[in-house]
Write a protein that holds these residues in place. Structure first.
Motif, PDB file in Angstrom:
ATOM      1  N   ILE A 174       0.839  -1.207   0.000  1.00 46.13           N
ATOM      2  CA  ILE A 174       0.000   0.000   0.000  1.00 46.13           C
ATOM      3  C   ILE A 174       0.871   1.253   0.000  1.00 46.13           C
ATOM      4  CG2 ILE A 174      -1.613   1.365   1.400  1.00 46.13           C
ATOM      5  CD1 ILE A 174      -2.884  -1.333   2.258  1.00 46.13           C
ATOM      6  N   ALA A 175       1.942   1.260   0.784  1.00 40.73           N
ATOM      7  CA  ALA A 175       2.845   2.416   0.827  1.00 40.73           C
ATOM      8  C   ALA A 175       3.453   2.658  -0.555  1.00 40.73           C
ATOM      9  CB  ALA A 175       3.943   2.205   1.864  1.00 40.73           C
ATOM     10  N   GLY A 176       3.851   1.592  -1.240  1.00 42.61           N
ATOM     11  CA  GLY A 176       4.406   1.734  -2.586  1.00 42.61           C
ATOM     12  C   GLY A 176       3.379   2.259  -3.570  1.00 42.61           C
ATOM     13  N   LEU A 177       2.148   1.753  -3.476  1.00 41.37           N
ATOM     14  CA  LEU A 177       1.077   2.223  -4.364  1.00 41.37           C
ATOM     15  C   LEU A 177       0.789   3.706  -4.121  1.00 41.37           C
ATOM     16  CD1 LEU A 177      -1.302  -0.845  -4.028  1.00 41.37           C
ATOM     17  CD2 LEU A 177      -0.086  -0.159  -6.108  1.00 41.37           C
ATOM     18  N   LYS A 178       0.733   4.100  -2.850  1.00 37.32           N
ATOM     19  CA  LYS A 178       0.465   5.503  -2.525  1.00 37.32           C
ATOM     20  C   LYS A 178       1.618   6.399  -2.979  1.00 37.32           C
ATOM     21  CE  LYS A 178      -2.866   4.969   1.197  1.00 37.32           C
ATOM     22  NZ  LYS A 178      -3.182   5.211   2.607  1.00 37.32           N
ATOM     23  N   LEU A 179       2.837   5.897  -2.910  1.00 36.09           N
ATOM     24  CA  LEU A 179       3.980   6.657  -3.402  1.00 36.09           C
ATOM     25  C   LEU A 179       3.820   6.927  -4.893  1.00 36.09           C
ATOM     26  CD1 LEU A 179       6.838   7.873  -3.082  1.00 36.09           C
ATOM     27  CD2 LEU A 179       7.726   5.581  -3.582  1.00 36.09           C
ATOM     28  N   HIS A 180       3.453   5.896  -5.646  1.00 37.85           N
ATOM     29  CA  HIS A 180       3.248   6.076  -7.086  1.00 37.85           C
ATOM     30  C   HIS A 180       2.063   6.998  -7.373  1.00 37.85           C
ATOM     31  CE1 HIS A 180       6.332   3.475  -8.697  1.00 37.85           C
ATOM     32  NE2 HIS A 180       6.046   2.588  -7.763  1.00 37.85           N
ATOM     33  N   LEU A 181       1.046   6.945  -6.528  1.00 39.14           N
ATOM     34  CA  LEU A 181      -0.092   7.854  -6.707  1.00 39.14           C
ATOM     35  C   LEU A 181       0.303   9.304  -6.474  1.00 39.14           C
ATOM     36  CD1 LEU A 181      -3.056   5.884  -5.119  1.00 39.14           C
ATOM     37  CD2 LEU A 181      -2.985   6.839  -7.429  1.00 39.14           C
ATOM     38  N   SER A 182       1.292   9.536  -5.630  1.00 41.43           N
ATOM     39  CA  SER A 182       1.725  10.906  -5.350  1.00 41.43           C
ATOM     40  C   SER A 182       2.595  11.465  -6.484  1.00 41.43           C
ATOM     41  CB  SER A 182       2.492  10.969  -4.029  1.00 41.43           C
ATOM     42  OG  SER A 182       3.754  10.325  -4.149  1.00 41.43           O
ATOM     43  N   GLN A 183       3.050  10.589  -7.372  1.00 35.26           N
ATOM     44  CA  GLN A 183       3.881  11.012  -8.498  1.00 35.26           C
ATOM     45  C   GLN A 183       3.024  11.186  -9.744  1.00 35.26           C
ATOM     46  OE1 GLN A 183       6.637   7.753  -8.626  1.00 35.26           O
ATOM     47  NE2 GLN A 183       7.745   8.420  -6.814  1.00 35.26           N
ATOM     48  N   PHE A 184       3.573  11.888 -10.714  1.00 35.80           N
ATOM     49  CA  PHE A 184       2.864  12.103 -11.978  1.00 35.80           C
ATOM     50  C   PHE A 184       2.635  10.774 -12.689  1.00 35.80           C
ATOM     51  CE2 PHE A 184       3.197  12.521 -16.611  1.00 35.80           C
ATOM     52  CZ  PHE A 184       2.043  13.253 -16.851  1.00 35.80           C
ATOM     53  N   GLN A 185       1.403  10.546 -13.117  1.00 37.11           N
ATOM     54  CA  GLN A 185       1.066   9.382 -13.923  1.00 37.11           C
ATOM     55  C   GLN A 185       0.572   9.899 -15.275  1.00 37.11           C
ATOM     56  OE1 GLN A 185       1.707   6.288 -13.003  1.00 37.11           O
ATOM     57  NE2 GLN A 185       2.425   7.032 -11.023  1.00 37.11           N
TER      58      GLN A 185
ATOM     59  N   VAL B 203      -5.221  -0.004  -4.036  1.00 35.60           N
ATOM     60  CA  VAL B 203      -5.210   0.457  -2.644  1.00 35.60           C
ATOM     61  C   VAL B 203      -6.528   0.078  -1.968  1.00 35.60           C
ATOM     62  CG1 VAL B 203      -5.229   2.523  -1.160  1.00 35.60           C
ATOM     63  CG2 VAL B 203      -3.553   2.319  -3.007  1.00 35.60           C
ATOM     64  N   ILE B 204      -7.640   0.270  -2.667  1.00 34.16           N
ATOM     65  CA  ILE B 204      -8.960  -0.054  -2.105  1.00 34.16           C
ATOM     66  C   ILE B 204      -9.078  -1.553  -1.845  1.00 34.16           C
ATOM     67  CG2 ILE B 204     -11.438  -0.107  -2.603  1.00 34.16           C
ATOM     68  CD1 ILE B 204     -10.938   2.531  -4.235  1.00 34.16           C
ATOM     69  N   VAL B 205      -8.683  -2.366  -2.817  1.00 35.02           N
ATOM     70  CA  VAL B 205      -8.767  -3.823  -2.663  1.00 35.02           C
ATOM     71  C   VAL B 205      -7.926  -4.297  -1.489  1.00 35.02           C
ATOM     72  CG1 VAL B 205      -8.095  -6.008  -3.756  1.00 35.02           C
ATOM     73  CG2 VAL B 205      -9.392  -4.320  -5.051  1.00 35.02           C
ATOM     74  N   LEU B 206      -6.817  -3.618  -1.234  1.00 36.48           N
ATOM     75  CA  LEU B 206      -5.942  -3.990  -0.124  1.00 36.48           C
ATOM     76  C   LEU B 206      -6.431  -3.434   1.219  1.00 36.48           C
ATOM     77  CD1 LEU B 206      -2.518  -3.624  -1.918  1.00 36.48           C
ATOM     78  CD2 LEU B 206      -3.583  -5.745  -1.117  1.00 36.48           C
ATOM     79  N   GLY B 207      -7.533  -2.690   1.209  1.00 42.32           N
ATOM     80  CA  GLY B 207      -8.160  -2.279   2.461  1.00 42.32           C
ATOM     81  C   GLY B 207      -7.860  -0.886   2.945  1.00 42.32           C
ATOM     82  N   GLU B 208      -7.373  -0.013   2.087  1.00 41.93           N
ATOM     83  CA  GLU B 208      -7.078   1.369   2.477  1.00 41.93           C
ATOM     84  C   GLU B 208      -7.899   2.323   1.626  1.00 41.93           C
ATOM     85  OE1 GLU B 208      -4.776   2.936   4.664  1.00 41.93           O
ATOM     86  OE2 GLU B 208      -4.463   1.011   5.623  1.00 41.93           O
ATOM     87  N   MET B 209      -7.901   3.575   2.040  1.00 44.79           N
ATOM     88  CA  MET B 209      -8.610   4.620   1.314  1.00 44.79           C
ATOM     89  C   MET B 209      -7.594   5.463   0.544  1.00 44.79           C
ATOM     90  SD  MET B 209     -11.734   6.050   1.017  1.00 44.79           S
ATOM     91  CE  MET B 209     -12.617   5.628   2.490  1.00 44.79           C
ATOM     92  N   PRO B 210      -7.750   5.619  -0.774  1.00 41.52           N
ATOM     93  CA  PRO B 210      -6.852   6.510  -1.519  1.00 41.52           C
ATOM     94  C   PRO B 210      -7.062   7.961  -1.081  1.00 41.52           C
ATOM     95  CG  PRO B 210      -8.263   5.239  -3.015  1.00 41.52           C
ATOM     96  CD  PRO B 210      -8.722   4.972  -1.625  1.00 41.52           C
ATOM     97  N   ALA B 211      -6.066   8.795  -1.327  1.00 42.95           N
ATOM     98  CA  ALA B 211      -6.130  10.204  -0.900  1.00 42.95           C
ATOM     99  C   ALA B 211      -7.350  10.918  -1.472  1.00 42.95           C
ATOM    100  CB  ALA B 211      -4.850  10.928  -1.318  1.00 42.95           C
TER     101      ALA B 211
END
Length: 144
Positions: A97-108, A121-129
């Motif tokens: 989840i931390a890695g996914l959120k890191l990539h979400l904070s970067q330009f896609q 992130v949702i499937v893994l049980g967290e809420m995206p920003a």
């Protein structure tokens, strides 16, 4: 040669890719479109999991889902608790989840990259920003 993975392009007897190679008289490096390759993987997973391969251009389950979209309460959702996970699995999940959120904070460069990261992130049980947002399903046929 970059191409979509439809039978008209990839057919072993009369696919466009084969015909182009025959006309040129040499083999070419084939690069299938990543979007369509993922569709093939998803279609196979669907067929294996539900034991019902699609026999036509429409996937009935997805068609029904799209038809009922307006009846779904999109404001009601909850994140599942992780009480059933072992500590090792919970740690691995949290690292992912931390890695996914890191990539979400970067330009896609594409919205679908962000959507995949957020869904993961949702499937893994967290809420995206940006929270949980639902998008209307697109065309559910195999050619899409």
């Amino acid at each position: 040669m970059c191409f979509e993975t439809t039978a008209s392009n990839t057919g072993s007897r009369s696919g466009a890719c084969l015909l182009i190679e025959q006309q040129l008289g040499r083999d070419l490096l084939n690069v299938a479109c990543r979007h369509h390759v993922l569709e093939l993987i998803a279609a196979k997973a669907y067929a294996v999991c539900l034991n019902t391969p699609s026999s036509g251009p429409q996937i009935l389950l997805f068609t029904r889902f799209q038809d009922k979209w307006d009846l779904i309460d999109q404001d009601q959702h909850e994140i599942m608790p992780d009480d059933h996970l072992t500590e090792a699995i919970r740690d691995s999940r949290n690292n992912l989840i931390a890695g996914l959120k890191l990539h979400l904070s970067q330009f896609q460069p594409r919205d679908d990259y962000c959507e995949l990261l957020e869904l993961s992130v949702i499937v893994l049980g967290e809420m995206p920003a940006r929270g949980i947002r639902f998008r209307r399903p697109e065309a559910p046929h195999l050619a899409r």
